[in-house]
Motif scaffolding. Sequence first.
Motif, PDB file in Angstrom:
ATOM      1  N   MET A   1     -88.361  40.958  93.937  1.00  0.00           N
ATOM      2  CA  MET A   1     -87.576  40.867  92.632  1.00  0.00           C
ATOM      3  C   MET A   1     -88.340  40.002  91.794  1.00  0.00           C
ATOM      4  SD  MET A   1     -83.858  39.392  92.244  1.00  0.00           S
ATOM      5  CE  MET A   1     -82.929  41.038  93.042  1.00  0.00           C
ATOM      6  N   ASP A   2     -88.030  40.411  90.686  1.00  0.00           N
ATOM      7  CA  ASP A   2     -88.907  39.757  89.288  1.00  0.00           C
ATOM      8  C   ASP A   2     -88.189  38.794  88.856  1.00  0.00           C
ATOM      9  OD1 ASP A   2     -90.172  39.506  87.050  1.00  0.00           O
ATOM     10  OD2 ASP A   2     -89.846  41.709  86.066  1.00  0.00           O
ATOM     11  N   TRP A   3     -88.419  37.635  89.481  1.00  0.00           N
ATOM     12  CA  TRP A   3     -87.790  36.241  89.146  1.00  0.00           C
ATOM     13  C   TRP A   3     -88.159  35.950  88.030  1.00  0.00           C
ATOM     14  CZ3 TRP A   3     -83.438  35.259  90.818  1.00  0.00           C
ATOM     15  CH2 TRP A   3     -82.960  35.639  92.093  1.00  0.00           C
ATOM     16  N   PRO A   4     -89.446  35.834  87.514  1.00  0.00           N
ATOM     17  CA  PRO A   4     -89.969  35.401  86.210  1.00  0.00           C
ATOM     18  C   PRO A   4     -89.283  36.065  85.038  1.00  0.00           C
ATOM     19  CG  PRO A   4     -91.978  35.474  87.699  1.00  0.00           C
ATOM     20  CD  PRO A   4     -90.786  35.991  88.469  1.00  0.00           C
ATOM     21  N   ARG A   5     -89.061  37.424  85.104  1.00  0.00           N
ATOM     22  CA  ARG A   5     -88.519  37.887  84.090  1.00  0.00           C
ATOM     23  C   ARG A   5     -86.923  37.668  84.072  1.00  0.00           C
ATOM     24  NH1 ARG A   5     -92.878  38.161  83.046  1.00  0.00           N
ATOM     25  NH2 ARG A   5     -94.113  40.351  82.397  1.00  0.00           N
ATOM     26  N   ILE A   6     -86.404  37.392  85.137  1.00  0.00           N
ATOM     27  CA  ILE A   6     -84.726  37.430  85.419  1.00  0.00           C
ATOM     28  C   ILE A   6     -84.501  35.863  84.667  1.00  0.00           C
ATOM     29  CG2 ILE A   6     -83.246  36.717  86.827  1.00  0.00           C
ATOM     30  CD1 ILE A   6     -84.241  38.845  88.625  1.00  0.00           C
ATOM     31  N   ILE A   7     -85.556  34.839  84.994  1.00  0.00           N
ATOM     32  CA  ILE A   7     -85.251  33.399  84.327  1.00  0.00           C
ATOM     33  C   ILE A   7     -85.563  33.573  83.025  1.00  0.00           C
ATOM     34  CG2 ILE A   7     -86.303  31.264  84.569  1.00  0.00           C
ATOM     35  CD1 ILE A   7     -86.876  31.754  87.596  1.00  0.00           C
ATOM     36  N   LEU A   8     -86.626  34.189  82.627  1.00  0.00           N
ATOM     37  CA  LEU A   8     -86.825  34.065  81.144  1.00  0.00           C
ATOM     38  C   LEU A   8     -85.842  34.800  80.355  1.00  0.00           C
ATOM     39  CD1 LEU A   8     -90.761  34.880  81.267  1.00  0.00           C
ATOM     40  CD2 LEU A   8     -89.609  32.867  80.759  1.00  0.00           C
ATOM     41  N   LEU A   9     -85.051  35.856  80.738  1.00  0.00           N
ATOM     42  CA  LEU A   9     -84.118  36.738  80.248  1.00  0.00           C
ATOM     43  C   LEU A   9     -83.010  35.771  80.089  1.00  0.00           C
ATOM     44  CD1 LEU A   9     -84.576  40.241  81.429  1.00  0.00           C
ATOM     45  CD2 LEU A   9     -84.924  39.469  79.190  1.00  0.00           C
ATOM     46  N   ALA A  10     -82.550  34.888  81.106  1.00  0.00           N
ATOM     47  CA  ALA A  10     -81.683  34.134  81.010  1.00  0.00           C
ATOM     48  C   ALA A  10     -81.784  33.022  80.200  1.00  0.00           C
ATOM     49  CB  ALA A  10     -81.291  33.475  82.183  1.00  0.00           C
ATOM     50  N   VAL A  11     -83.029  32.419  80.133  1.00  0.00           N
ATOM     51  CA  VAL A  11     -83.259  31.402  78.894  1.00  0.00           C
ATOM     52  C   VAL A  11     -83.137  32.037  77.612  1.00  0.00           C
ATOM     53  CG1 VAL A  11     -85.066  29.962  78.026  1.00  0.00           C
ATOM     54  CG2 VAL A  11     -84.667  30.369  80.587  1.00  0.00           C
ATOM     55  N   ALA A  12     -83.664  33.231  77.404  1.00  0.00           N
ATOM     56  CA  ALA A  12     -83.478  33.972  76.077  1.00  0.00           C
ATOM     57  C   ALA A  12     -82.288  34.099  75.620  1.00  0.00           C
ATOM     58  CB  ALA A  12     -84.210  35.024  76.231  1.00  0.00           C
ATOM     59  N   ALA A  13     -81.249  34.545  76.736  1.00  0.00           N
ATOM     60  CA  ALA A  13     -79.670  34.712  76.518  1.00  0.00           C
ATOM     61  C   ALA A  13     -79.187  33.489  76.172  1.00  0.00           C
ATOM     62  CB  ALA A  13     -79.315  35.556  77.780  1.00  0.00           C
ATOM     63  N   GLN A  14     -79.408  32.479  76.778  1.00  0.00           N
ATOM     64  CA  GLN A  14     -78.873  31.012  76.596  1.00  0.00           C
ATOM     65  C   GLN A  14     -79.225  30.774  75.255  1.00  0.00           C
ATOM     66  OE1 GLN A  14     -80.833  27.858  78.747  1.00  0.00           O
ATOM     67  NE2 GLN A  14     -79.460  26.540  77.889  1.00  0.00           N
ATOM     68  N   ARG A  15     -80.425  30.896  74.797  1.00  0.00           N
ATOM     69  CA  ARG A  15     -80.882  30.297  73.359  1.00  0.00           C
ATOM     70  C   ARG A  15     -79.962  31.259  72.188  1.00  0.00           C
ATOM     71  NH1 ARG A  15     -83.028  27.138  76.532  1.00  0.00           N
ATOM     72  NH2 ARG A  15     -84.852  25.842  75.982  1.00  0.00           N
ATOM     73  N   LEU A  16     -79.906  32.667  72.194  1.00  0.00           N
ATOM     74  CA  LEU A  16     -79.155  33.358  71.471  1.00  0.00           C
ATOM     75  C   LEU A  16     -77.833  32.825  71.343  1.00  0.00           C
ATOM     76  CD1 LEU A  16     -80.534  36.602  72.343  1.00  0.00           C
ATOM     77  CD2 LEU A  16     -81.114  35.318  70.282  1.00  0.00           C
ATOM     78  N   LEU A  17     -77.139  32.701  72.300  1.00  0.00           N
ATOM     79  CA  LEU A  17     -76.073  32.074  72.394  1.00  0.00           C
ATOM     80  C   LEU A  17     -76.074  30.797  71.608  1.00  0.00           C
ATOM     81  CD1 LEU A  17     -74.563  32.861  76.153  1.00  0.00           C
ATOM     82  CD2 LEU A  17     -73.659  34.134  73.690  1.00  0.00           C
ATOM     83  N   GLU A  18     -76.535  29.809  71.841  1.00  0.00           N
ATOM     84  CA  GLU A  18     -76.765  28.764  71.389  1.00  0.00           C
ATOM     85  C   GLU A  18     -76.867  28.877  69.766  1.00  0.00           C
ATOM     86  OE1 GLU A  18     -79.984  26.269  73.053  1.00  0.00           O
ATOM     87  OE2 GLU A  18     -78.849  25.872  74.771  1.00  0.00           O
ATOM     88  N   LEU A  19     -77.765  29.878  69.202  1.00  0.00           N
ATOM     89  CA  LEU A  19     -78.143  30.049  67.911  1.00  0.00           C
ATOM     90  C   LEU A  19     -76.851  30.537  67.149  1.00  0.00           C
ATOM     91  CD1 LEU A  19     -81.383  31.838  67.919  1.00  0.00           C
ATOM     92  CD2 LEU A  19     -80.981  29.451  67.054  1.00  0.00           C
ATOM     93  N   VAL A  20     -75.989  31.365  67.948  1.00  0.00           N
ATOM     94  CA  VAL A  20     -74.224  31.699  67.342  1.00  0.00           C
ATOM     95  C   VAL A  20     -73.685  30.367  67.065  1.00  0.00           C
ATOM     96  CG1 VAL A  20     -72.409  32.952  68.056  1.00  0.00           C
ATOM     97  CG2 VAL A  20     -74.674  33.929  68.441  1.00  0.00           C
ATOM     98  N   LEU A  21     -73.494  29.578  68.267  1.00  0.00           N
ATOM     99  CA  LEU A  21     -72.969  28.293  68.225  1.00  0.00           C
ATOM    100  C   LEU A  21     -73.441  27.387  67.148  1.00  0.00           C
ATOM    101  CD1 LEU A  21     -70.553  26.254  68.942  1.00  0.00           C
ATOM    102  CD2 LEU A  21     -72.614  25.605  70.705  1.00  0.00           C
ATOM    103  N   ALA A  22     -74.815  27.117  66.898  1.00  0.00           N
ATOM    104  CA  ALA A  22     -75.420  26.566  65.898  1.00  0.00           C
ATOM    105  C   ALA A  22     -74.991  27.194  64.551  1.00  0.00           C
ATOM    106  CB  ALA A  22     -76.669  26.342  66.078  1.00  0.00           C
ATOM    107  N   ARG A  23     -74.988  28.342  64.298  1.00  0.00           N
ATOM    108  CA  ARG A  23     -74.577  29.068  63.042  1.00  0.00           C
ATOM    109  C   ARG A  23     -73.377  28.959  62.730  1.00  0.00           C
ATOM    110  NH1 ARG A  23     -76.693  29.285  58.530  1.00  0.00           N
ATOM    111  NH2 ARG A  23     -76.895  31.016  57.722  1.00  0.00           N
ATOM    112  N   ARG A  24     -72.323  28.796  63.661  1.00  0.00           N
ATOM    113  CA  ARG A  24     -70.918  28.697  63.233  1.00  0.00           C
ATOM    114  C   ARG A  24     -70.778  27.234  62.866  1.00  0.00           C
ATOM    115  NH1 ARG A  24     -67.285  29.369  68.162  1.00  0.00           N
ATOM    116  NH2 ARG A  24     -68.958  30.265  68.736  1.00  0.00           N
ATOM    117  N   ASN A  25     -71.389  26.285  63.635  1.00  0.00           N
ATOM    118  CA  ASN A  25     -71.217  24.937  63.349  1.00  0.00           C
ATOM    119  C   ASN A  25     -71.857  24.562  62.014  1.00  0.00           C
ATOM    120  OD1 ASN A  25     -69.701  24.227  65.734  1.00  0.00           O
ATOM    121  ND2 ASN A  25     -71.682  23.482  66.642  1.00  0.00           N
ATOM    122  N   THR A  26     -73.002  25.246  61.591  1.00  0.00           N
ATOM    123  CA  THR A  26     -73.747  25.144  60.425  1.00  0.00           C
ATOM    124  C   THR A  26     -72.752  25.652  59.175  1.00  0.00           C
ATOM    125  OG1 THR A  26     -75.853  25.096  61.267  1.00  0.00           O
ATOM    126  CG2 THR A  26     -75.653  25.719  58.994  1.00  0.00           C
TER     127      THR A  26
END
Length: 169
Positions: A1-26
């Motif tokens: 299994m490609d664990w590095p890519r899975i982990i990196l995609l999870a981090v990227a998805a987390q960051r994108l969700l945070e950007l949505v939240l940050a934009r809404r708060n801003t």
Amino acid sequence: MDWPRIILLAVAAQRLLELVLARRNTDRLLAEGAHEAGAGHYPLFVALHGGWLAALFVSTPADAPVDVPLLALFLMLQAGRVWVIATLGRFWTTRIITLDGAPLVRRGPFRWLRHPNYLVVAGELAVLPLIFGNAQVAVVASLLNIPLTFHRIRVENMALGRCIRDAIP
């Protein structure tokens, strides 16, 4: 299994969700009359964090071993990140946004540190690459982060100081 890519995609998805939240708060805070400070350096942080993730995707082999203790440390850093976001609530953004008259947050991790999120971010920039043995990305990202973070803390402290002074009757 490609664990590095899975982990990196999870981090990227987390960051994108945070950007949505940050934009809404801003947007909400600005609509309430808040002010942004340090907008000029914000694109440098976007470039650093985007470049960090991109460099990890490009330079980390799919079969790179995953250092489980470092992964556990990274997950603890994520818990710290969530704690900061939850503590700041509607005031959490990725930008420096201040609302005159709003109280300075002094609970949660802010009881002990003035800028806990920057400590978490510094840890993330170093630890995530090291999970995959990618010391070069860890060092470069960390070195680039140091002057940006020091500048941002200065700007944020000045902005928060202005809000505190303006709120004193």
